[in-house]
Design an enzyme around this catalytic site. Structure first.
Site, PDB file in Angstrom:
ATOM      1  N   ASP A  73       0.636  -1.293   0.097  1.00  0.00           N
ATOM      2  CA  ASP A  73       0.039  -0.145   0.148  1.00  0.00           C
ATOM      3  C   ASP A  73       0.847   1.320   0.047  1.00  0.00           C
ATOM      4  O   ASP A  73       0.458   2.379  -0.539  1.00  0.00           O
ATOM      5  CB  ASP A  73      -1.099   0.079   1.115  1.00  0.00           C
ATOM      6  CG  ASP A  73      -2.301  -1.021   1.092  1.00  0.00           C
ATOM      7  OD1 ASP A  73      -2.274  -1.307  -0.019  1.00  0.00           O
ATOM      8  OD2 ASP A  73      -2.626  -1.431   2.029  1.00  0.00           O
ATOM      9  N   ASN A 147      -4.874   8.935   1.663  1.00  0.00           N
ATOM     10  CA  ASN A 147      -5.386   7.998   2.950  1.00  0.00           C
ATOM     11  C   ASN A 147      -5.717   9.181   3.864  1.00  0.00           C
ATOM     12  O   ASN A 147      -6.970   9.310   4.154  1.00  0.00           O
ATOM     13  CB  ASN A 147      -4.399   7.265   3.710  1.00  0.00           C
ATOM     14  CG  ASN A 147      -4.413   5.524   3.069  1.00  0.00           C
ATOM     15  OD1 ASN A 147      -5.300   5.202   1.973  1.00  0.00           O
ATOM     16  ND2 ASN A 147      -3.625   4.686   3.582  1.00  0.00           N
ATOM     17  N   ASP A 177      -2.942  14.670  21.273  1.00  0.00           N
ATOM     18  CA  ASP A 177      -1.552  14.515  20.445  1.00  0.00           C
ATOM     19  C   ASP A 177      -1.720  14.768  19.184  1.00  0.00           C
ATOM     20  O   ASP A 177      -0.596  14.816  18.399  1.00  0.00           O
ATOM     21  CB  ASP A 177      -1.161  13.211  20.949  1.00  0.00           C
ATOM     22  CG  ASP A 177      -0.309  12.724  22.268  1.00  0.00           C
ATOM     23  OD1 ASP A 177      -0.875  13.631  23.124  1.00  0.00           O
ATOM     24  OD2 ASP A 177      -0.134  11.749  22.446  1.00  0.00           O
ATOM     25  N   THR A 188      -9.567   2.685   6.872  1.00  0.00           N
ATOM     26  CA  THR A 188      -9.029   1.303   7.159  1.00  0.00           C
ATOM     27  C   THR A 188      -7.524   1.235   7.558  1.00  0.00           C
ATOM     28  O   THR A 188      -7.043   0.332   7.586  1.00  0.00           O
ATOM     29  CB  THR A 188      -9.112   0.159   6.167  1.00  0.00           C
ATOM     30  OG1 THR A 188      -8.711   0.612   4.665  1.00  0.00           O
ATOM     31  CG2 THR A 188     -10.698   0.073   5.981  1.00  0.00           C
ATOM     32  N   TYR A 190      -4.541   4.555   9.398  1.00  0.00           N
ATOM     33  CA  TYR A 190      -4.118   4.935  10.502  1.00  0.00           C
ATOM     34  C   TYR A 190      -5.441   5.317  11.219  1.00  0.00           C
ATOM     35  O   TYR A 190      -5.462   5.164  12.620  1.00  0.00           O
ATOM     36  CB  TYR A 190      -3.280   6.361  10.375  1.00  0.00           C
ATOM     37  CG  TYR A 190      -2.397   6.784  11.442  1.00  0.00           C
ATOM     38  CD1 TYR A 190      -2.523   6.256  12.450  1.00  0.00           C
ATOM     39  CD2 TYR A 190      -1.783   8.240  11.247  1.00  0.00           C
ATOM     40  CE1 TYR A 190      -1.589   6.604  13.787  1.00  0.00           C
ATOM     41  CE2 TYR A 190      -1.032   8.502  12.285  1.00  0.00           C
ATOM     42  CZ  TYR A 190      -0.909   8.025  13.473  1.00  0.00           C
ATOM     43  OH  TYR A 190      -0.280   8.398  14.576  1.00  0.00           O
ATOM     44  N   SER A 191      -6.350   5.911  10.700  1.00  0.00           N
ATOM     45  CA  SER A 191      -7.736   6.260  11.388  1.00  0.00           C
ATOM     46  C   SER A 191      -8.399   5.132  12.032  1.00  0.00           C
ATOM     47  O   SER A 191      -8.779   5.445  13.271  1.00  0.00           O
ATOM     48  CB  SER A 191      -8.663   6.835  10.366  1.00  0.00           C
ATOM     49  OG  SER A 191     -10.086   6.915  10.811  1.00  0.00           O
ATOM     50  N   GLN A 247       4.034  10.043   4.445  1.00  0.00           N
ATOM     51  CA  GLN A 247       5.254  10.253   3.459  1.00  0.00           C
ATOM     52  C   GLN A 247       5.574  11.460   3.174  1.00  0.00           C
ATOM     53  O   GLN A 247       6.941  11.546   2.731  1.00  0.00           O
ATOM     54  CB  GLN A 247       4.948   9.390   2.348  1.00  0.00           C
ATOM     55  CG  GLN A 247       4.440   7.886   2.395  1.00  0.00           C
ATOM     56  CD  GLN A 247       4.033   7.365   0.923  1.00  0.00           C
ATOM     57  OE1 GLN A 247       3.619   8.002  -0.007  1.00  0.00           O
ATOM     58  NE2 GLN A 247       3.988   6.077   0.847  1.00  0.00           N
TER      59      GLN A 247
END
Length: 292
Positions: A73, A147, A177, A188, A190-191, A247
């Site tokens: 991914d 994403n 944070d 689907t 980091y969230s 990234q």
């Protein structure tokens, strides 16, 4: 060769020899089928291919009808942010770990891709987010994300105080944070790890997911994807950042705001004909199997 695709690009930065073998297999197979093939420059160099047409991601986006991304991914995200600017279809061969965006099985990629090249595929458009760091509405730094866009401290973890405005109307303030602003594609990723909801890809929605908020009342929020999100900061610090798809990082300086909105262009992602989003969820997330 058929009339659905004439020119095909091969992209993706291999991290191990097995992935590089897939690039070479794909290149030689497409050539035997009579397709015009453009290979991303780094791949052609590593494979030491002779008399091959090479190009940058942008050149592949301009010239090819289809881009095949070999990798996980992360490779797909990196390539797709550029390719989405062009009228090109994108499909992935999974050489990574999870592979939510890379559908094709490397062990059966030739047969699956042959069906796709014959026109047997499912096409969908995934929208991107655009993140701008600006001062008095003057754009200073900009990037895109497939994403998510994430507000976070630059180096040392610490609490951030900020305000969130939606369509220039105050929505809430928060001490946390950070904040994850996610597309349905990123829901689907980091969230999800931060407790955000899963959104089906066709939804025109954006999620705002707090990261370790300093209050029990802070909850994920789902808004219309046509909304513009503005982040303002109560204590001006020079160590905050916005990251796009983990990234690209954009530093936030004193006196600057962050604007996040839906991009004007989409990623044209295609899948094999038997693709099922819910089957992918069940397989990748280890959901329970059908009972009866």
């Amino acid at each position: 060769m058929n009339n659905h695709f004439k020119c095909i690009g091969i992209v993706g930065h291999p991290r191990h020899p097995t992935a590089l073998t897939t690039h070479e297999m794909l290149y030689r197979w497409l050539c035997t089928k009579g397709y015009e093939v453009i290979v991303e420059q780094q791949i052609a160099h590593e494979l030491q291919l002779k008399n091959v047409k090479t190009g940058t991601l942008a050149e592949i986006g301009q010239q090819a009808d289809l881009a095949v991304v070999v990798g996980g991914d992360g490779n797909m995200l990196g390539a797709a942010r550029t390719l989405a600017r062009y009228d090109i279809k994108v499909i992935g061969i999974n050489r990574g770990n999870l592979g939510f965006l890379t559908d094709l099985d490397p062990d059966n990629a030739q047969q699956q891709l042959a069906d796709v090249l014959e026109g047997h595929y499912i096409s969908e458009k995934r929208f991107l987010l655009e993140a701008q760091v600006c001062q008095q509405d003057c754009q200073k730094r900009i990037s895109t994300a497939i994403n998510e866009v994430v507000l976070h401290p630059g180096k040392v973890a610490h609490m951030i105080e900020f305000e969130v405005y939606i369509d220039e109307i105050f929505a809430f303030s928060q001490r946390s944070d950070g904040l994850i602003i996610s597309t349905p594609t990123g829901s689907t990723a980091y969230s999800l790890s931060a407790g955000g909801p899963i959104l089906t890809p066709s939804l025109d929605a954006i999620t705002l997911v707090p990261m370790f908020p300093h209050t029990l009342s802070a909850r994920p929020l789902v808004i219309n994807s046509s909304s513009t999100i503005r982040l303002r900061f109560s204590h001006r610090r020079n160590d905050l950042e916005i990251s796009c798809d983990s990234q690209i990082a954009l530093p936030i300086q004193e006196g600057e705001d962050v604007l996040i909105r839906r991009c004007d262009y989409h990623l044209n992602l295609i899948h094999p004909k038997d693709y099922s989003y819910f089957n992918t969820l069940s397989t990748k997330l280890g959901w329970s199997k059908k009972l009866f």
